[in-house]
Design a protein around this motif. Structure first.
Motif, PDB file in Angstrom:
ATOM      1  N   ASP A 206      56.682  36.039  47.355  1.00  0.00           N
ATOM      2  CA  ASP A 206      55.315  35.814  47.806  1.00  0.00           C
ATOM      3  C   ASP A 206      54.484  37.004  47.349  1.00  0.00           C
ATOM      4  O   ASP A 206      55.007  38.095  47.158  1.00  0.00           O
ATOM      5  CB  ASP A 206      55.269  35.684  49.334  1.00  0.00           C
ATOM      6  CG  ASP A 206      54.010  34.998  49.836  1.00  0.00           C
ATOM      7  OD1 ASP A 206      53.249  34.444  49.022  1.00  0.00           O
ATOM      8  OD2 ASP A 206      53.786  35.020  51.052  1.00  0.00           O
ATOM      9  N   VAL A 207      53.204  36.807  47.187  1.00  0.00           N
ATOM     10  CA  VAL A 207      52.322  37.882  46.741  1.00  0.00           C
ATOM     11  C   VAL A 207      52.296  38.985  47.799  1.00  0.00           C
ATOM     12  O   VAL A 207      52.218  38.710  48.995  1.00  0.00           O
ATOM     13  CB  VAL A 207      50.898  37.320  46.500  1.00  0.00           C
ATOM     14  CG1 VAL A 207      49.918  38.428  46.162  1.00  0.00           C
ATOM     15  CG2 VAL A 207      50.924  36.280  45.398  1.00  0.00           C
TER      16      VAL A 207
ATOM     17  N   MET B 240      43.592  29.901  43.936  1.00  0.00           N
ATOM     18  CA  MET B 240      42.221  29.428  43.782  1.00  0.00           C
ATOM     19  C   MET B 240      41.219  30.573  43.681  1.00  0.00           C
ATOM     20  O   MET B 240      40.062  30.359  43.330  1.00  0.00           O
ATOM     21  CB  MET B 240      41.848  28.494  44.937  1.00  0.00           C
ATOM     22  CG  MET B 240      42.695  27.222  44.993  1.00  0.00           C
ATOM     23  SD  MET B 240      42.810  26.320  43.425  1.00  0.00           S
ATOM     24  CE  MET B 240      41.119  25.869  43.138  1.00  0.00           C
ATOM     25  N   SER B 241      41.638  31.793  43.964  1.00  0.00           N
ATOM     26  CA  SER B 241      40.749  32.958  43.906  1.00  0.00           C
ATOM     27  C   SER B 241      40.761  33.657  42.556  1.00  0.00           C
ATOM     28  O   SER B 241      39.928  34.517  42.297  1.00  0.00           O
ATOM     29  CB  SER B 241      41.147  33.975  44.985  1.00  0.00           C
ATOM     30  OG  SER B 241      41.015  33.416  46.269  1.00  0.00           O
ATOM     31  N   ILE B 242      41.711  33.309  41.702  1.00  0.00           N
ATOM     32  CA  ILE B 242      41.804  33.965  40.397  1.00  0.00           C
ATOM     33  C   ILE B 242      41.163  33.076  39.335  1.00  0.00           C
ATOM     34  O   ILE B 242      41.134  31.851  39.466  1.00  0.00           O
ATOM     35  CB  ILE B 242      43.262  34.312  40.024  1.00  0.00           C
ATOM     36  CG1 ILE B 242      44.132  33.062  39.917  1.00  0.00           C
ATOM     37  CG2 ILE B 242      43.850  35.283  41.038  1.00  0.00           C
ATOM     38  CD1 ILE B 242      45.562  33.325  39.457  1.00  0.00           C
ATOM     39  N   ILE B 243      40.625  33.718  38.297  1.00  0.00           N
ATOM     40  CA  ILE B 243      39.978  32.943  37.242  1.00  0.00           C
ATOM     41  C   ILE B 243      40.933  32.593  36.111  1.00  0.00           C
ATOM     42  O   ILE B 243      40.668  31.689  35.332  1.00  0.00           O
ATOM     43  CB  ILE B 243      38.737  33.674  36.679  1.00  0.00           C
ATOM     44  CG1 ILE B 243      39.127  34.995  36.033  1.00  0.00           C
ATOM     45  CG2 ILE B 243      37.693  33.864  37.758  1.00  0.00           C
ATOM     46  CD1 ILE B 243      38.031  35.603  35.180  1.00  0.00           C
ATOM     47  N   ASP B 244      42.039  33.318  36.011  1.00  0.00           N
ATOM     48  CA  ASP B 244      43.015  33.049  34.968  1.00  0.00           C
ATOM     49  C   ASP B 244      44.355  33.650  35.390  1.00  0.00           C
ATOM     50  O   ASP B 244      44.394  34.571  36.212  1.00  0.00           O
ATOM     51  CB  ASP B 244      42.568  33.660  33.641  1.00  0.00           C
ATOM     52  CG  ASP B 244      42.954  32.809  32.441  1.00  0.00           C
ATOM     53  OD1 ASP B 244      43.945  32.045  32.534  1.00  0.00           O
ATOM     54  OD2 ASP B 244      42.278  32.904  31.409  1.00  0.00           O
ATOM     55  N   LEU B 245      45.429  33.127  34.812  1.00  0.00           N
ATOM     56  CA  LEU B 245      46.771  33.592  35.147  1.00  0.00           C
ATOM     57  C   LEU B 245      47.546  33.840  33.866  1.00  0.00           C
ATOM     58  O   LEU B 245      47.695  32.933  33.039  1.00  0.00           O
ATOM     59  CB  LEU B 245      47.508  32.561  36.003  1.00  0.00           C
ATOM     60  CG  LEU B 245      48.940  32.909  36.391  1.00  0.00           C
ATOM     61  CD1 LEU B 245      48.965  34.109  37.328  1.00  0.00           C
ATOM     62  CD2 LEU B 245      49.627  31.721  37.030  1.00  0.00           C
ATOM     63  N   ALA B 246      48.023  35.058  33.699  1.00  0.00           N
ATOM     64  CA  ALA B 246      48.852  35.421  32.550  1.00  0.00           C
ATOM     65  C   ALA B 246      50.310  35.423  32.982  1.00  0.00           C
ATOM     66  O   ALA B 246      50.632  35.792  34.113  1.00  0.00           O
ATOM     67  CB  ALA B 246      48.445  36.800  32.030  1.00  0.00           C
TER      68      ALA B 246
ATOM     69  N   THR C 144      47.964  43.220  48.035  1.00  0.00           N
ATOM     70  CA  THR C 144      47.395  42.612  46.829  1.00  0.00           C
ATOM     71  C   THR C 144      46.612  41.353  47.193  1.00  0.00           C
ATOM     72  O   THR C 144      45.527  41.114  46.660  1.00  0.00           O
ATOM     73  CB  THR C 144      48.510  42.281  45.817  1.00  0.00           C
ATOM     74  OG1 THR C 144      49.236  43.483  45.525  1.00  0.00           O
ATOM     75  CG2 THR C 144      47.952  41.694  44.539  1.00  0.00           C
ATOM     76  N   ALA C 145      47.137  40.563  48.114  1.00  0.00           N
ATOM     77  CA  ALA C 145      46.424  39.353  48.556  1.00  0.00           C
ATOM     78  C   ALA C 145      45.073  39.733  49.181  1.00  0.00           C
ATOM     79  O   ALA C 145      44.049  39.084  48.923  1.00  0.00           O
ATOM     80  CB  ALA C 145      47.271  38.567  49.550  1.00  0.00           C
ATOM     81  N   TRP C 146      45.060  40.795  49.979  1.00  0.00           N
ATOM     82  CA  TRP C 146      43.795  41.246  50.571  1.00  0.00           C
ATOM     83  C   TRP C 146      42.824  41.681  49.477  1.00  0.00           C
ATOM     84  O   TRP C 146      41.638  41.338  49.505  1.00  0.00           O
ATOM     85  CB  TRP C 146      44.037  42.407  51.546  1.00  0.00           C
ATOM     86  CG  TRP C 146      42.772  42.809  52.244  1.00  0.00           C
ATOM     87  CD1 TRP C 146      42.317  42.339  53.434  1.00  0.00           C
ATOM     88  CD2 TRP C 146      41.781  43.735  51.771  1.00  0.00           C
ATOM     89  NE1 TRP C 146      41.098  42.923  53.731  1.00  0.00           N
ATOM     90  CE2 TRP C 146      40.746  43.783  52.725  1.00  0.00           C
ATOM     91  CE3 TRP C 146      41.664  44.527  50.638  1.00  0.00           C
ATOM     92  CZ2 TRP C 146      39.621  44.582  52.595  1.00  0.00           C
ATOM     93  CZ3 TRP C 146      40.535  45.329  50.492  1.00  0.00           C
ATOM     94  CH2 TRP C 146      39.531  45.346  51.467  1.00  0.00           C
TER      95      TRP C 146
ATOM     96  N   GLY D 171      52.962  24.869  43.849  1.00  0.00           N
ATOM     97  CA  GLY D 171      52.078  25.698  43.041  1.00  0.00           C
ATOM     98  C   GLY D 171      52.781  26.932  42.527  1.00  0.00           C
ATOM     99  O   GLY D 171      53.968  27.131  42.774  1.00  0.00           O
ATOM    100  N   ILE D 172      52.035  27.746  41.835  1.00  0.00           N
ATOM    101  CA  ILE D 172      52.611  28.959  41.245  1.00  0.00           C
ATOM    102  C   ILE D 172      52.711  30.059  42.289  1.00  0.00           C
ATOM    103  O   ILE D 172      53.702  30.751  42.396  1.00  0.00           O
ATOM    104  CB  ILE D 172      51.759  29.406  40.044  1.00  0.00           C
ATOM    105  CG1 ILE D 172      51.810  28.317  38.967  1.00  0.00           C
ATOM    106  CG2 ILE D 172      52.254  30.720  39.477  1.00  0.00           C
ATOM    107  CD1 ILE D 172      50.818  28.473  37.862  1.00  0.00           C
ATOM    108  N   VAL D 173      51.631  30.239  43.051  1.00  0.00           N
ATOM    109  CA  VAL D 173      51.588  31.198  44.148  1.00  0.00           C
ATOM    110  C   VAL D 173      50.855  30.523  45.303  1.00  0.00           C
ATOM    111  O   VAL D 173      50.444  29.371  45.208  1.00  0.00           O
ATOM    112  CB  VAL D 173      50.869  32.521  43.750  1.00  0.00           C
ATOM    113  CG1 VAL D 173      51.679  33.286  42.721  1.00  0.00           C
ATOM    114  CG2 VAL D 173      49.471  32.270  43.238  1.00  0.00           C
ATOM    115  N   ASN D 174      50.638  31.231  46.361  1.00  0.00           N
ATOM    116  CA  ASN D 174      49.901  30.720  47.513  1.00  0.00           C
ATOM    117  C   ASN D 174      48.579  30.094  47.060  1.00  0.00           C
ATOM    118  O   ASN D 174      47.878  30.655  46.223  1.00  0.00           O
ATOM    119  CB  ASN D 174      49.660  31.880  48.483  1.00  0.00           C
ATOM    120  CG  ASN D 174      48.785  31.502  49.639  1.00  0.00           C
ATOM    121  OD1 ASN D 174      47.563  31.411  49.491  1.00  0.00           O
ATOM    122  ND2 ASN D 174      49.393  31.292  50.790  1.00  0.00           N
ATOM    123  N   LEU D 175      48.240  28.949  47.623  1.00  0.00           N
ATOM    124  CA  LEU D 175      47.036  28.205  47.255  1.00  0.00           C
ATOM    125  C   LEU D 175      45.778  29.064  47.308  1.00  0.00           C
ATOM    126  O   LEU D 175      44.946  29.041  46.393  1.00  0.00           O
ATOM    127  CB  LEU D 175      46.868  26.999  48.193  1.00  0.00           C
ATOM    128  CG  LEU D 175      45.529  26.289  48.124  1.00  0.00           C
ATOM    129  CD1 LEU D 175      45.403  25.499  46.839  1.00  0.00           C
ATOM    130  CD2 LEU D 175      45.333  25.396  49.325  1.00  0.00           C
TER     131      LEU D 175
END
Length: 140
Positions: free
Chosen positions: A80-81, A120-126, A85-87, A112-116
């Motif tokens: 889990d994240v 949904m808060s990130i603009i892109d995922l590498a 970092t989540a904050w 999903g890849i990580v917590n919903l």
């Protein structure tokens, strides 16, 4: 002359491996021409400093680092994240700062890849450092 874009590098910083990875990632970002706020160094967030200074001081330095940054790169590895970092992702989202996630961990959640809320808060995922650097090209 354009100033360097400043990245706040969010991620877990509690094991030697995490600390070393954060430094490696910071160095890659610096080589690409970015300025980087690294909490483990710039906010002095280490075990010794947590014992010496109060946690409020570290918190304020990190918030100041976020406020002074143009965007956030968040390491999302792990089952889990990391909660800090989540904050930081949520804070950046509220401040309308772009957040790019980096997840090199091949595990994923069933839905999903990580917590919903994080996803949904990130603009892109590498998925690796090379892909991250390509994504960041548009922010230089």
């Amino acid at each position: 002359m354009n100033r360097k874009k400043r990245i706040y590098l969010a991620g877990p910083l509690f094991s030697h491996a995490e600390l070393e990875y954060n430094c490696k990632l910071r160095d890659s970002l610096l080589k690409k021409g970015f300025s980087v706020f690294l909490p483990q160094e710039d906010a002095e967030d280490t075990t010794n400093e947590r014992e010496r200074q109060n946690q409020e001081c570290i918190f304020k330095k990190c918030v100041g680092g976020m406020d002074g940054s143009d965007l956030v790169v968040a390491v999302l590895d792990g089952v889990d994240v990391d909660s800090g970092t989540a904050w930081e992702i949520g804070y950046a989202y509220a401040k309308e700062k772009p957040v790019i996630g980096l997840r090199t961990d091949f595990r994923s959640l069933s839905d999903g890849i990580v917590n919903l809320m994080v996803e949904m808060s990130i603009i892109d995922l590498a998925r690796d450092e090379e892909e991250l650097l390509k994504i960041l090209e548009k922010f230089r």
